[in-house]
Structure formats: C-alpha cells, structure tokens
Write a protein that holds these residues in place. Sequence first.
Motif, PDB file in Angstrom:
ATOM      1  N   ARG A  24      43.648  30.257  21.708  1.00 57.33           N
ATOM      2  CA  ARG A  24      44.564  31.083  22.512  1.00 57.33           C
ATOM      3  C   ARG A  24      44.073  32.522  22.632  1.00 57.33           C
ATOM      4  O   ARG A  24      44.809  33.479  22.414  1.00 57.33           O
ATOM      5  N   MET A  25      42.795  32.621  22.974  1.00 51.79           N
ATOM      6  CA  MET A  25      42.157  33.915  23.181  1.00 51.79           C
ATOM      7  C   MET A  25      41.370  33.848  24.475  1.00 51.79           C
ATOM      8  O   MET A  25      41.034  32.761  24.945  1.00 51.79           O
ATOM      9  N   THR A  26      41.062  35.014  25.020  1.00 51.03           N
ATOM     10  CA  THR A  26      40.095  35.025  26.106  1.00 51.03           C
ATOM     11  C   THR A  26      38.715  34.849  25.479  1.00 51.03           C
ATOM     12  O   THR A  26      38.537  35.054  24.264  1.00 51.03           O
ATOM     13  N   VAL A  27      37.751  34.477  26.283  1.00 45.69           N
ATOM     14  CA  VAL A  27      36.386  34.343  25.779  1.00 45.69           C
ATOM     15  C   VAL A  27      35.918  35.687  25.210  1.00 45.69           C
ATOM     16  O   VAL A  27      35.323  35.738  24.133  1.00 45.69           O
ATOM     17  N   SER A  28      36.222  36.767  25.902  1.00 45.07           N
ATOM     18  CA  SER A  28      35.815  38.098  25.429  1.00 45.07           C
ATOM     19  C   SER A  28      36.419  38.416  24.059  1.00 45.07           C
ATOM     20  O   SER A  28      35.721  38.906  23.169  1.00 45.07           O
ATOM     21  N   GLN A  29      37.703  38.129  23.900  1.00 42.09           N
ATOM     22  CA  GLN A  29      38.347  38.379  22.603  1.00 42.09           C
ATOM     23  C   GLN A  29      37.694  37.559  21.500  1.00 42.09           C
ATOM     24  O   GLN A  29      37.412  38.064  20.414  1.00 42.09           O
ATOM     25  N   MET A  30      37.468  36.292  21.782  1.00 43.73           N
ATOM     26  CA  MET A  30      36.892  35.408  20.770  1.00 43.73           C
ATOM     27  C   MET A  30      35.495  35.876  20.374  1.00 43.73           C
ATOM     28  O   MET A  30      35.192  35.973  19.184  1.00 43.73           O
ATOM     29  N   LEU A  31      34.665  36.178  21.365  1.00 43.34           N
ATOM     30  CA  LEU A  31      33.289  36.572  21.054  1.00 43.34           C
ATOM     31  C   LEU A  31      33.226  37.921  20.351  1.00 43.34           C
ATOM     32  O   LEU A  31      32.317  38.177  19.569  1.00 43.34           O
ATOM     33  N   ARG A  32      34.192  38.763  20.620  1.00 45.84           N
ATOM     34  CA  ARG A  32      34.246  40.061  19.949  1.00 45.84           C
ATOM     35  C   ARG A  32      34.628  39.896  18.471  1.00 45.84           C
ATOM     36  O   ARG A  32      34.177  40.644  17.617  1.00 45.84           O
ATOM     37  N   ASN A  33      35.462  38.904  18.188  1.00 46.81           N
ATOM     38  CA  ASN A  33      35.998  38.733  16.838  1.00 46.81           C
ATOM     39  C   ASN A  33      35.291  37.668  16.009  1.00 46.81           C
ATOM     40  O   ASN A  33      35.604  37.491  14.836  1.00 46.81           O
ATOM     41  N   MET A  34      34.350  36.946  16.602  1.00 50.89           N
ATOM     42  CA  MET A  34      33.677  35.856  15.904  1.00 50.89           C
ATOM     43  C   MET A  34      32.182  36.158  15.828  1.00 50.89           C
ATOM     44  O   MET A  34      31.565  36.527  16.820  1.00 50.89           O
ATOM     45  N   SER A  35      31.623  35.954  14.653  1.00 50.67           N
ATOM     46  CA  SER A  35      30.178  36.159  14.509  1.00 50.67           C
ATOM     47  C   SER A  35      29.429  35.027  15.208  1.00 50.67           C
ATOM     48  O   SER A  35      29.971  33.943  15.430  1.00 50.67           O
ATOM     49  N   SER A  36      28.199  35.278  15.545  1.00 51.20           N
ATOM     50  CA  SER A  36      27.386  34.233  16.179  1.00 51.20           C
ATOM     51  C   SER A  36      27.187  33.060  15.219  1.00 51.20           C
ATOM     52  O   SER A  36      27.127  31.909  15.646  1.00 51.20           O
ATOM     53  N   THR A  37      27.128  33.347  13.925  1.00 51.51           N
ATOM     54  CA  THR A  37      26.988  32.276  12.931  1.00 51.51           C
ATOM     55  C   THR A  37      28.212  31.369  12.948  1.00 51.51           C
ATOM     56  O   THR A  37      28.086  30.139  12.951  1.00 51.51           O
ATOM     57  N   GLU A  38      29.396  31.964  12.984  1.00 49.71           N
ATOM     58  CA  GLU A  38      30.612  31.152  13.021  1.00 49.71           C
ATOM     59  C   GLU A  38      30.663  30.314  14.298  1.00 49.71           C
ATOM     60  O   GLU A  38      31.019  29.130  14.256  1.00 49.71           O
ATOM     61  N   LEU A  39      30.281  30.903  15.414  1.00 45.72           N
ATOM     62  CA  LEU A  39      30.271  30.160  16.668  1.00 45.72           C
ATOM     63  C   LEU A  39      29.304  28.978  16.587  1.00 45.72           C
ATOM     64  O   LEU A  39      29.627  27.871  17.022  1.00 45.72           O
ATOM     65  N   LEU A  40      28.140  29.183  15.988  1.00 42.05           N
ATOM     66  CA  LEU A  40      27.188  28.082  15.821  1.00 42.05           C
ATOM     67  C   LEU A  40      27.763  26.974  14.948  1.00 42.05           C
ATOM     68  O   LEU A  40      27.563  25.781  15.218  1.00 42.05           O
ATOM     69  N   TYR A  41      28.487  27.358  13.891  1.00 41.09           N
ATOM     70  CA  TYR A  41      29.131  26.350  13.038  1.00 41.09           C
ATOM     71  C   TYR A  41      30.189  25.576  13.808  1.00 41.09           C
ATOM     72  O   TYR A  41      30.315  24.356  13.659  1.00 41.09           O
ATOM     73  N   TRP A  42      30.967  26.256  14.652  1.00 40.43           N
ATOM     74  CA  TRP A  42      31.961  25.576  15.468  1.00 40.43           C
ATOM     75  C   TRP A  42      31.283  24.606  16.434  1.00 40.43           C
ATOM     76  O   TRP A  42      31.771  23.492  16.650  1.00 40.43           O
ATOM     77  N   MET A  43      30.165  25.016  17.007  1.00 42.17           N
ATOM     78  CA  MET A  43      29.439  24.142  17.931  1.00 42.17           C
ATOM     79  C   MET A  43      28.915  22.904  17.200  1.00 42.17           C
ATOM     80  O   MET A  43      28.995  21.783  17.716  1.00 42.17           O
ATOM     81  N   ALA A  44      28.399  23.093  15.998  1.00 42.21           N
ATOM     82  CA  ALA A  44      27.899  21.967  15.202  1.00 42.21           C
ATOM     83  C   ALA A  44      29.048  21.031  14.821  1.00 42.21           C
ATOM     84  O   ALA A  44      28.916  19.801  14.906  1.00 42.21           O
ATOM     85  N   TYR A  45      30.167  21.607  14.425  1.00 42.14           N
ATOM     86  CA  TYR A  45      31.353  20.818  14.075  1.00 42.14           C
ATOM     87  C   TYR A  45      31.791  19.966  15.263  1.00 42.14           C
ATOM     88  O   TYR A  45      32.064  18.768  15.126  1.00 42.14           O
ATOM     89  N   ASN A  46      31.825  20.571  16.436  1.00 39.66           N
ATOM     90  CA  ASN A  46      32.217  19.862  17.643  1.00 39.66           C
ATOM     91  C   ASN A  46      31.253  18.706  17.936  1.00 39.66           C
ATOM     92  O   ASN A  46      31.676  17.615  18.315  1.00 39.66           O
ATOM     93  N   GLU A  47      29.980  18.947  17.749  1.00 43.93           N
ATOM     94  CA  GLU A  47      28.973  17.903  17.997  1.00 43.93           C
ATOM     95  C   GLU A  47      29.175  16.716  17.051  1.00 43.93           C
ATOM     96  O   GLU A  47      29.104  15.554  17.470  1.00 43.93           O
ATOM     97  N   VAL A  48      29.434  16.992  15.781  1.00 44.67           N
ATOM     98  CA  VAL A  48      29.678  15.922  14.806  1.00 44.67           C
ATOM     99  C   VAL A  48      30.931  15.142  15.183  1.00 44.67           C
ATOM    100  O   VAL A  48      30.945  13.905  15.146  1.00 44.67           O
ATOM    101  N   GLU A  49      31.989  15.859  15.568  1.00 46.63           N
ATOM    102  CA  GLU A  49      33.222  15.190  15.990  1.00 46.63           C
ATOM    103  C   GLU A  49      32.957  14.260  17.177  1.00 46.63           C
ATOM    104  O   GLU A  49      33.445  13.135  17.194  1.00 46.63           O
ATOM    105  N   ASN A  50      32.187  14.727  18.147  1.00 41.67           N
ATOM    106  CA  ASN A  50      31.866  13.909  19.319  1.00 41.67           C
ATOM    107  C   ASN A  50      31.060  12.678  18.934  1.00 41.67           C
ATOM    108  O   ASN A  50      31.310  11.582  19.438  1.00 41.67           O
ATOM    109  N   MET A  51      30.092  12.847  18.036  1.00 43.69           N
ATOM    110  CA  MET A  51      29.265  11.712  17.609  1.00 43.69           C
ATOM    111  C   MET A  51      30.115  10.682  16.878  1.00 43.69           C
ATOM    112  O   MET A  51      29.959   9.479  17.091  1.00 43.69           O
TER     113      MET A  51
END
Length: 70
Positions: A24-51
């Motif tokens: 429930r954030m804009t992309v700008s808000q999320m990227l401002r408040n989230m580190s690139s490392t955390e975003l990468l972990y979220w992307m990896a988590y999503n990939e595992v969930e999809n698999m």
Amino acid sequence: ASGKKLLSGHSELRFIFSLARELRMTVSQMLRNMSSTELLYWMAYNEVENMERDGEERSRKMLDDLKAGE
C-alpha cells in the motif's frame, strides 16, 4: 509507449509495482524506504513462491492425468 507495453516483458518491473501495491505504497515511497538488498530478497522470495506453486500445479495435473487413464 503505453504503460501496458512498457511493463510487458519486464517481470522485475511488474514485480516492483505488485509489491508496492501489496505494501500500500507508491513505487517511489517503497523504493525510498527499502534497501536494494531487501528488494532483491523480496524478488527471490517471490521467485521461490512461484516455483513452488508451479510444482504443485504440475503434480496435480499429473495426478489428474493418471486418474483419467484408469
């Protein structure tokens, strides 16, 4: 280019928008408040969930095919 064309074929970008919506954030808000490392972990988590989901769907289809052959 339309937004739809821009997002098609860019799964990482679609994921970023999806995660921002989920949080429930804009992309700008999320990227401002989230580190690139955390975003990468979220992307990896999503990939595992999809698999895992895809694997479960394949297993169900195989069972259905086996039952249909009986």
